[in-house]
Design a protein around this motif. Sequence first.
Motif, PDB file in Angstrom:
ATOM      1  N   PRO A   1      26.366 121.524   8.061  1.00 54.05           N
ATOM      2  CA  PRO A   1      25.002 122.009   8.310  1.00 54.05           C
ATOM      3  C   PRO A   1      24.984 122.996   9.478  1.00 54.05           C
ATOM      4  CG  PRO A   1      25.055 119.615   8.136  1.00 54.05           C
ATOM      5  CD  PRO A   1      26.474 120.068   8.245  1.00 54.05           C
TER       6      PRO A   1
ATOM      7  N   SER B   1      17.261 124.741   7.278  1.00 55.50           N
ATOM      8  CA  SER B   1      17.743 124.901   8.651  1.00 55.50           C
ATOM      9  C   SER B   1      17.069 126.079   9.341  1.00 55.50           C
ATOM     10  CB  SER B   1      19.265 125.103   8.667  1.00 55.50           C
ATOM     11  OG  SER B   1      19.623 126.291   7.974  1.00 55.50           O
TER      12      SER B   1
ATOM     13  N   LYS C   1      17.755 132.644  -2.105  1.00 50.68           N
ATOM     14  CA  LYS C   1      18.831 132.166  -1.239  1.00 50.68           C
ATOM     15  C   LYS C   1      19.054 133.108  -0.062  1.00 50.68           C
ATOM     16  CE  LYS C   1      23.731 130.808  -1.395  1.00 50.68           C
ATOM     17  NZ  LYS C   1      24.918 130.674  -2.265  1.00 50.68           N
TER      18      LYS C   1
ATOM     19  N   ASP D   1      14.200 125.659  -6.605  1.00 52.09           N
ATOM     20  CA  ASP D   1      13.422 124.536  -7.127  1.00 52.09           C
ATOM     21  C   ASP D   1      11.942 124.881  -7.228  1.00 52.09           C
ATOM     22  OD1 ASP D   1      15.700 123.028  -7.313  1.00 52.09           O
ATOM     23  OD2 ASP D   1      15.424 122.035  -5.374  1.00 52.09           O
TER      24      ASP D   1
ATOM     25  N   ASN E   1      28.082 129.725   3.025  1.00 52.55           N
ATOM     26  CA  ASN E   1      27.461 129.067   4.170  1.00 52.55           C
ATOM     27  C   ASN E   1      27.929 129.626   5.514  1.00 52.55           C
ATOM     28  OD1 ASN E   1      25.773 127.105   5.404  1.00 52.55           O
ATOM     29  ND2 ASN E   1      27.485 125.661   5.564  1.00 52.55           N
TER      30      ASN E   1
ATOM     31  N   ASN F   1      31.294 125.135   3.229  1.00 56.63           N
ATOM     32  CA  ASN F   1      29.964 124.992   2.642  1.00 56.63           C
ATOM     33  C   ASN F   1      29.360 123.612   2.852  1.00 56.63           C
ATOM     34  OD1 ASN F   1      29.657 127.610   1.706  1.00 56.63           O
ATOM     35  ND2 ASN F   1      30.430 127.163  -0.355  1.00 56.63           N
ATOM     36  N   LYS F   2      30.055 122.762   3.608  1.00 53.88           N
ATOM     37  CA  LYS F   2      29.592 121.393   3.800  1.00 53.88           C
ATOM     38  C   LYS F   2      29.002 121.138   5.183  1.00 53.88           C
ATOM     39  CE  LYS F   2      32.967 119.486   0.536  1.00 53.88           C
ATOM     40  NZ  LYS F   2      34.087 118.522   0.348  1.00 53.88           N
TER      41      LYS F   2
ATOM     42  N   HIS G   1      22.332 129.212   3.126  1.00 56.71           N
ATOM     43  CA  HIS G   1      22.988 128.548   1.996  1.00 56.71           C
ATOM     44  C   HIS G   1      22.021 127.535   1.401  1.00 56.71           C
ATOM     45  CE1 HIS G   1      26.245 127.364  -0.515  1.00 56.71           C
ATOM     46  NE2 HIS G   1      26.391 126.169   0.023  1.00 56.71           N
ATOM     47  N   ASP G   2      21.947 127.485   0.058  1.00 58.93           N
ATOM     48  CA  ASP G   2      20.931 126.684  -0.627  1.00 58.93           C
ATOM     49  C   ASP G   2      20.792 125.280  -0.061  1.00 58.93           C
ATOM     50  OD1 ASP G   2      19.887 128.492  -2.448  1.00 58.93           O
ATOM     51  OD2 ASP G   2      21.431 128.108  -3.947  1.00 58.93           O
ATOM     52  N   LYS G   3      21.909 124.624   0.146  1.00 64.64           N
ATOM     53  CA  LYS G   3      21.884 123.229   0.590  1.00 64.64           C
ATOM     54  C   LYS G   3      21.232 123.072   1.954  1.00 64.64           C
ATOM     55  CE  LYS G   3      25.083 119.307   1.123  1.00 64.64           C
ATOM     56  NZ  LYS G   3      26.505 118.888   1.059  1.00 64.64           N
ATOM     57  N   TYR G   4      21.264 124.151   2.750  1.00 67.87           N
ATOM     58  CA  TYR G   4      20.739 124.074   4.117  1.00 67.87           C
ATOM     59  C   TYR G   4      19.617 125.080   4.341  1.00 67.87           C
ATOM     60  CZ  TYR G   4      25.135 121.587   4.473  1.00 67.87           C
ATOM     61  OH  TYR G   4      26.165 120.706   4.262  1.00 67.87           O
ATOM     62  N   SER G   5      18.850 125.359   3.299  1.00 68.46           N
ATOM     63  CA  SER G   5      17.789 126.351   3.419  1.00 68.46           C
ATOM     64  C   SER G   5      16.748 125.956   4.461  1.00 68.46           C
ATOM     65  CB  SER G   5      17.109 126.552   2.062  1.00 68.46           C
ATOM     66  OG  SER G   5      16.563 125.326   1.576  1.00 68.46           O
TER      67      SER G   5
END
Length: 446
Positions: free
Chosen positions: A105, A141, A132, A151, A82, A102-103, A135-139
């Motif tokens: 945003p 952004s 990717k 997904d 991230n 990685n946490k 970072h996957d969690k914040y794609s």
Amino acid sequence: MRMLHSTVIAFLALALLAGVDCKPVAGVGSTERLNVLLIVLDDLNTSPGCYGNPVVKTPNIDLLAQRGARFDRAYCQFSLCNPSRASFLSGLRPETTGVLNNKTPPRKKLKETVFLPELFRLHGYFTARVGKIAHDKYSESVSWDISEGKDQIGSVLDPDCFGREWCATSNRDEDELDGRVARRIVRLLEESRDRPFFISAGFSLPHSPWYAPKKYFDLYPLGEIPLPADFASSGAAAHEIRQSRAAYYASLSFVDAQIGLIIGALDSLGLTRNTVVVFTSDHGFHLGEHGGIFDKRTLFEESVRVPLIVSAPGFPEAAVSPRIVELVDLFPTLTELCGLPGVDGLEGISFVPLLSEPNRPWKSAAFSTAVKSKRVTRSVRTERYVYIEDVNGGKPRLYDHETDPQESVNQAKNRQYADVLADMRRRLKEGWRGQSRPPRDVKRQD
């Protein structure tokens, strides 16, 4: 897909009023707008064959290197997904983005920042990412015309591989996630051949778990896998190291084959002549060096040095640059290559001049950060020395790559290196603003 920020819209309006010139830089041999294909792997160190690894089979990555410039001293700014991706997508260093794990945003602090693909989108480019990139969690952004992650892409999980760290699957290439990424990229290229585009292919490998079709594992018999130069154990420990390395290499060879599909599509569609291709990784990864490390959260060379290949129309082929560049430099480099206006406040510099003159004098140092177990370490690298400082008060480390390329002998207490130690400490204290600029004679191409 997120809506564009209000300041982004205002930026576009100002750009249009100013009559922005969106032609590529002089020297590419055409006034046609250049496309961009950005290929980003996850956790890839400098294992590709073109970087000198005699074991790893990466013919398509090697072909890209033959078509463009390979950078032998390219460094990430943070050895974690991230923070590194937020940095090179924004053109800002982690200390500025505020993304140090990685946490966080990316938009927590960079609320109105225009990320690299967003800038191209504002100037009339079709933009798409598959896989990717952020970072996957914040794609979400980053705004794109088309944004598809794992997904949406999907994959087929071999039931025999569930829960394993590595696995030779019974799948076809097109069943694997990265196989689907490549095939979707090919379709987007086919659909975009008549419009300027910024398309990004984000491959999940060679990040663990290392899953790839069996035929790629067959390329790497364990008896042919070398141990790290500093690895002294044998028996079960050595077998485990070899097995993990073989799985990593198999994953890389699988991705290389997928990159071959994309290169083939560029060629068959006639897009090679007007497309800038960038190949890189977010950071490196250890494969058992330094006493058996399998991790990325260090500042050793295996973790912060990344492969970087840039193939740009009109520039020399098969070039190799020994000069220091950083991932944060990608933003200004791509905008300059494609003739987009400069962006104020970026913290990297365009290395376009190195594409023409790969050996010319350049920036003097690279800066990277790592965090592990809440311990923050920072490093500064020149073409010869590496200095690593523990912000929490641990002992400093100084390595001399001329005599110790494996970074195994700490020279920080060696009186013969006292002047070097003082100089590297000064460089780290001054930071990138004082050390990373190229010589004064380096001029931006118009």
